[in-house]
Design an enzyme around this catalytic site. Structure first.
Site, PDB file in Angstrom:
ATOM      1  N   LYS A  20      -9.956  -4.253  -3.874  1.00  8.10           N
ATOM      2  CA  LYS A  20     -10.765  -3.034  -3.955  1.00  8.10           C
ATOM      3  C   LYS A  20      -9.969  -1.900  -4.580  1.00  8.10           C
ATOM      4  CE  LYS A  20     -12.421  -3.564   0.564  1.00  8.10           C
ATOM      5  NZ  LYS A  20     -12.532  -2.954   1.871  1.00  8.10           N
ATOM      6  N   LYS A  54       0.828  -1.216   0.000  1.00 11.74           N
ATOM      7  CA  LYS A  54       0.000   0.000   0.000  1.00 11.74           C
ATOM      8  C   LYS A  54       0.857   1.259   0.000  1.00 11.74           C
ATOM      9  CE  LYS A  54      -4.284  -1.842   1.780  1.00 11.74           C
ATOM     10  NZ  LYS A  54      -5.371  -1.742   2.729  1.00 11.74           N
ATOM     11  N   LYS A  83      -4.329 -10.835  -6.142  1.00 11.16           N
ATOM     12  CA  LYS A  83      -5.632 -11.064  -5.517  1.00 11.16           C
ATOM     13  C   LYS A  83      -6.654 -10.058  -6.060  1.00 11.16           C
ATOM     14  CE  LYS A  83      -5.171  -8.009  -1.612  1.00 11.16           C
ATOM     15  NZ  LYS A  83      -5.417  -7.587  -0.301  1.00 11.16           N
TER      16      LYS A  83
HETATM   17  P1  TYM Z   1     -10.459  -5.532   3.884  1.00 12.97           P
HETATM   18  O1  TYM Z   1     -11.479  -4.458   4.069  1.00 12.97           O
HETATM   19  O2  TYM Z   1      -9.361  -5.278   2.914  1.00 12.97           O
HETATM   20  O3  TYM Z   1     -11.164  -6.885   3.460  1.00 12.97           O
HETATM   21  C1  TYM Z   1     -12.249  -7.445   4.188  1.00 12.97           C
HETATM   22  C2  TYM Z   1     -12.084  -8.957   4.240  1.00 12.97           C
HETATM   23  O4  TYM Z   1     -12.050  -9.500   2.897  1.00 12.97           O
HETATM   24  C3  TYM Z   1     -10.919 -10.368   2.757  1.00 12.97           C
HETATM   25  N1  TYM Z   1     -10.451 -10.301   1.365  1.00 12.97           N
HETATM   26  C4  TYM Z   1     -10.376 -11.364   0.532  1.00 12.97           C
HETATM   27  N2  TYM Z   1     -10.667 -12.663   0.709  1.00 12.97           N
HETATM   28  C5  TYM Z   1     -10.489 -13.489  -0.355  1.00 12.97           C
HETATM   29  N3  TYM Z   1     -10.044 -13.073  -1.570  1.00 12.97           N
HETATM   30  C6  TYM Z   1      -9.740 -11.784  -1.785  1.00 12.97           C
HETATM   31  N4  TYM Z   1      -9.316 -11.385  -2.982  1.00 12.97           N
HETATM   32  C7  TYM Z   1      -9.896 -10.855  -0.706  1.00 12.97           C
HETATM   33  N5  TYM Z   1      -9.697  -9.521  -0.578  1.00 12.97           N
HETATM   34  C8  TYM Z   1     -10.035  -9.208   0.697  1.00 12.97           C
HETATM   35  C9  TYM Z   1      -9.891  -9.818   3.737  1.00 12.97           C
HETATM   36  O5  TYM Z   1      -8.936 -10.789   4.084  1.00 12.97           O
HETATM   37  C10 TYM Z   1     -10.766  -9.410   4.896  1.00 12.97           C
HETATM   38  O6  TYM Z   1     -11.020 -10.522   5.731  1.00 12.97           O
HETATM   39  N6  TYM Z   1      -7.425  -5.043   7.846  1.00 12.97           N
HETATM   40  C11 TYM Z   1      -8.669  -5.609   7.378  1.00 12.97           C
HETATM   41  C12 TYM Z   1      -9.873  -5.151   8.196  1.00 12.97           C
HETATM   42  C13 TYM Z   1      -9.717  -5.317   9.667  1.00 12.97           C
HETATM   43  C14 TYM Z   1      -9.873  -6.530  10.398  1.00 12.97           C
HETATM   44  C15 TYM Z   1      -9.671  -6.171  11.741  1.00 12.97           C
HETATM   45  C16 TYM Z   1     -10.163  -7.839  10.014  1.00 12.97           C
HETATM   46  C17 TYM Z   1      -9.439  -4.331  10.559  1.00 12.97           C
HETATM   47  N7  TYM Z   1      -9.410  -4.847  11.785  1.00 12.97           N
HETATM   48  C18 TYM Z   1      -9.724  -7.138  12.757  1.00 12.97           C
HETATM   49  C19 TYM Z   1     -10.226  -8.793  11.035  1.00 12.97           C
HETATM   50  C20 TYM Z   1     -10.018  -8.437  12.366  1.00 12.97           C
HETATM   51  C21 TYM Z   1      -8.920  -5.182   5.940  1.00 12.97           C
HETATM   52  O7  TYM Z   1      -8.400  -4.200   5.483  1.00 12.97           O
HETATM   53  O8  TYM Z   1      -9.848  -5.940   5.300  1.00 12.97           O
END
Ligand code: TYM
Length: 332
Positions: free
Chosen positions: A197, A112, A194
């Site tokens: 977003k 990032k 992957k």
């Molecule tokens: P974020 O918002 O990027 O994504 C949300 C969830 O989607 C999963 N994910 C995927 N799974 C499979 N294939 C993909 N291509 C893919 N892209 C995203 C992510 O692994 C995530 O589970 N840091 C985290 C948010 C967060 C969080 C937490 C999660 C903040 N605090 C505490 C768990 C526990 C994030 O940016 O997710």
């Protein structure tokens, strides 16, 4: 007592089928068995520049997405991270026991920050500490996430163990829950990356709010591998990715999927995948408007109160252990 789950997603960009299959689908499946906290992580969102008006809107949109995906507010606690200030407060304490080297190793920071660490924000650097605070505040047993969050989970466990060792048993050590299928859905345009977003090319992702035409076009344009077989072969990652999406959306077994497409060509496969995706997303999209604004606001207020109750207890415990006095005006 039920075991506890914590997870969250950022209210940035548009949620895609990877977010659903890697995370939300499991949140819904686990909410009966566990006491679940599902957070809209807006503090994480501002680690990259956001337009305030858009962020406010996206935060509420994401709550609607959780609900439409099947998170049940009667069973699970849905809340906005900034409504529970304990997240930011615990982050400070944890950042004082986190090592620079640990954060420098985080691959998401490198991605990032686009390699320009001189100009990257400090918040982007300390982002994993905030994520650790999210999880540890709730004495979480299990964290359902996609594969890309695994390294952050390992750091969370390390920080919890370090704090417990130095200050006495305080935090539960959480386990990641990363289901094998769906943990890393790939871009439709480049299966070595992957689905993301923040991808500049919207054709790489199927967004949860895409209409049927857009979905069909994106799937038709999806890259494939050489050869004709439709199976789960690691050497043919584009087809394996499309087949995984098909499998997860139709709830068939891998064997059933391979058998179903055995004598069919890529054209027919893509047609059926587009149909399965559209069929899956249609009811989801209808449910997006199910709750009116007042009901949604109530769900989030009630969620924040429940979350705060648990978070405040952990934070008070942490404060006492590090040598702060308990907050004399805190309402638990
Ligand atoms: P974020 O918002 O990027 O994504 C949300 C969830 O989607 C999963 N994910 C995927 N799974 C499979 N294939 C993909 N291509 C893919 N892209 C995203 C992510 O692994 C995530 O589970 N840091 C985290 C948010 C967060 C969080 C937490 C999660 C903040 N605090 C505490 C768990 C526990 C994030 O940016 O997710």
């Amino acid at each position: 007592m039920k075991k506890r789950i914590f997870s969250g997603a950022q209210p940035t960009g548009s949620l895609h089928i990877g977010n659903y299959l890697g995370a939300l689908k499991n949140w819904v499946a686990l909410q009966d068995e566990y006491e679940a906290f599902y957070c809209i992580v807006n503090l994480h969102a501002i680690t990259l520049p956001q337009d305030p008006k858009t962020l406010r809107q996206k935060t509420l949109d994401l709550a609607r997405i959780y609900l439409a995906a099947g998170v049940d507010p009667e069973k699970s606690t849905i809340f906005i991270q900034s409504d529970v200030p304990e997240h930011a407060e615990l982050t400070w304490v944890l950042s004082c026991i986190t090592r620079m080297g640990e954060l420098e190793r985080m691959t998401q920071f490198k991605d990032k920050g686009k390699g320009n660490t001189e100009r990257a924000g400090v918040g982007l650097f300390t982002y994993p500490v905030l994520m650790a605070a999210d999880i540890l505040l709730y004495q979480t047993d299990l964290v359902p996430v996609g594969q890309d969050q695994k390294q952050h989970l390992e750091l969370t466990r390390d920080l919890a163990e370090r704090f417990n060792r130095d200050f006495g048993e305080t935090f539960k050590i959480p386990e990641p829950y990363i289901s094998k299928a769906g943990a890393s859905i790939k871009s439709l345009q480049d299966p070595s990356k992957k689905m993301s977003k923040s991808d500049d090319n919207p054709n790489g992702s199927i967004f949860l709010l895409d209409d049927a035409d857009t979905i069909t076009k994106k799937i038709k344009r999806a890259v494939t591998d050489s050869g004709t077989a439709i199976n789960f072969d690691e050497a043919r990652p584009a087809i394996a990715n499309l087949l995984s999406i098909y499998q997860l959306l139709t709830s068939k077994t891998p064997e059933e999927c391979v058998a179903h497409f055995e004598s069919k060509g890529y054209g027919q496969f893509k047609g059926e995948l587009a149909e399965a995706t559209t069929e899956f997303l249609r009811p989801f999209q209808e449910r997006i408007r199910e709750y009116d604004d007042t009901t949604l606001a109530d769900i989030l207020k009630c969620g924040a109160e429940k979350a705060k109750h648990t978070a405040a207890q952990t934070l008070q415990d942490v404060y006492e252990r590090v040598g702060f006095r308990k907050n004399p005006i805190a309402k638990l």
